[in-house]
Design a protein around this motif. Structure first.
Motif: not given
Ligand code: A3P
Length: 299
Positions: A48, A50-52, A133, A141, A199, A238, A263, A265-267
Motif C-alpha cells: 500500500k 504506491g507499488s501499482t 509512504r 490504505s 510516495y 500513470c 489497488f 482508492r483515493r491516491g
Molecule cells: P489509497 O488507499 O490511499 O488510495 P499499492 O499499489 O502499493 O497497493 O498501493 C495502493 C495505494 O496507492 C492506494 O492508496 C492507491 O489508491 C494508490 N495509488 C494507486 N495508483 C496510484 C497512482 N497512479 N497515483 C497515486 N496513487 C496511486
C-alpha cells in the motif's frame, strides 16, 4: 510464531517479518530458486505504498523507446501488476519459473524485506528502487485493502484492532518501520544500488523524481525528450485519474485473487487524517520518531 486474532490462522513470522501462509510458500520458493541477473531492476515496497503507480511509471520509463506512442501503450490494456510481477507471489506453488523471455532489463517487484531477498539478488549487479509512504496513510490504505480481501465470514475487523496490530508490527510484511529502515540504511551505504523514494515526494514533485529515477536506472532523459514532453506524457499516462479509469483496471483480478480495482482508492497524501483519532496519530508519530528519526528519516 503465529499471531492470534484477525488473520490469526494466516500470519506467520519469518526472518522477523509477518507473512500469510500462502505468501510464505512463495517467499521460501523464490529464496531457493530465483536467479537474479546483472542489470535486473526491482521495485521494492511495503504493501500500500504506491507499488501499482511505480510499476506503471518504471515500466513506461524503462521501455519508452519501445513504446513511443502512448495511445498504443501496454498500460492501456494491461494492469500494471501484469507488467512487473510480484516475485514471491509468482513462486506460490511453483519452483521452476522461467523469466528468460523477459526483455532486458528485467523488471520485478517484491515486498520482501532487505534481508529476505534471494541470495542471487545480493550477488548480482541489480538495482533496487524502494518506494515508501508515510505510515499513517499506509496503514489506512492497508486497512481498507485487507477489509476488501477478507472473506465475509471472518467477522469484522475494527480500525482500532488493526491499528493496534500495525503498531505492534503485526501486518502483512510488518513491522512497517523495520522494513523501511533496512532499505533506508542500505540506500545510504550503497546509493548506486538502492534508490530510496517517498510516495509523498513523487506526489509533490513528480517531474523531478522521475528525472532522478531515470538517472538512477541508467536511462536519463535526453534534452530532446525533455523538450518534446516525454516526462509529462509518462506522468499523465500513470496518473491515478488515468489508470483508475482504464477499463482493464476496473475489471479482472490478479492471479493471486485481488481485484484490479482494489489497488485504486483515493491516491492522496493525508487521507489517514479522515480516519485516525488524535491519540492514534500521536502513537504512530511517536513510534516513527523513535524508530526512524535517529537514522535521519522523517515523513
Ligand atoms: P489509497 O488507499 O490511499 O488510495 P499499492 O499499489 O502499493 O497497493 O498501493 C495502493 C495505494 O496507492 C492506494 O492508496 C492507491 O489508491 C494508490 N495509488 C494507486 N495508483 C496510484 C497512482 N497512479 N497515483 C497515486 N496513487 C496511486
Amino acid at each position: 510464531p503465529t499471531e492470534k486474532g484477525w488473520m490469526a490462522k494466516h500470519l506467520h513470522q519469518y526472518q522477523g517479518f509477518w507473512h500469510t501462509t500462502r505468501q510464505l510458500t512463495g517467499v521460501l520458493a523464490c529464496q531457493k530458486h530465483f536467479q537474479a541477473q546483472d542489470g535486473d531492476i526491482f521495485l521494492v515496497t511495503n504493501p500500500k505504498s504506491g507499488s501499482t503507480w511505480l510499476k506503471a511509471v518504471m515500466f513506461s520509463l524503462v521501455n519508452r523507446v519501445s513504446f513511443p506512442d502512448t495511445k498504443q501503450h501496454p498500460l492501456l490494456t494491461n494492469n500494471p501488476h501484469a507488467l512487473m510481477p510480484f516475485l514471491e507471489m509468482e513462486y506460490v506453488g511453483k519452483e521452476n519459473l522461467d523469466f528468460t523471455s523477459f526483455t532486458f532489463p528485467r523488471l520485478f517487484s517484491t515486498h520482501l524485506p532487505l534481508l529476505s531477498l534471494p541470495r542471487s539478488v545480493e550477488d548480482s549487479d541489480c538495482k533496487l528502487v524502494y518506494l515508501c509512504r508515510n505510515p499513517k496513510d499506509t496503514f489506512v490504505s492497508l486497512w481498507h485493502f485487507t477489509n476488501k480481501l477478507r472473506p465475509i465470514d471472518w467477522g469484522s475487523t475494527s480500525l482500532e484492532e488493526t491499528f493496534d496490530k500495525f503498531c505492534r508490527g503485526v501486518c502483512l510484511y510488518g513491522p512497517f518501520w523495520d522494513h523501511v529502515l533496512g532499505y533506508w540504511k542500505e540506500s545510504l551505504e550503497r546509493p548506486q544500488r538502492v534508490f530510496f523514494l517517498k510516495y509523498e515526494e513523487m506526489k509533490n514533485e513528480p517531474r523531478m523524481q522521475l528525472r532522478r529515477l531515470s538517472e538512477f536506472l541508467g536511462c536519463p532523459f535526453t534534452l530532446e525528450e525533455e523538450n518534446s514532453g516525454v516526462l509529462d506524457e509518462i506522468l499523465e499516462l500513470c496518473s491515478f485519474e488515468n489508470l483508475s479509469n482504464l477499463e482493464v483496471n476496473k475489471i479482472g483480478r490478479l492471479h493471486s485473487g485481488q481485484e484490479h480495482q482494489a489497488f485504486f482508492r483515493r491516491g492522496e497524501v493525508g487521507d489517514s487524517m479522515n480516519y485516525l483519532t488524535a491519540e492514534m496519530v500521536e502513537k504512530i508519530d511517536m513510534i516513527t520518531e523513535q524508530k526512524l528519526h535517529c537514522h535521519g528519516l522523517k515523513f
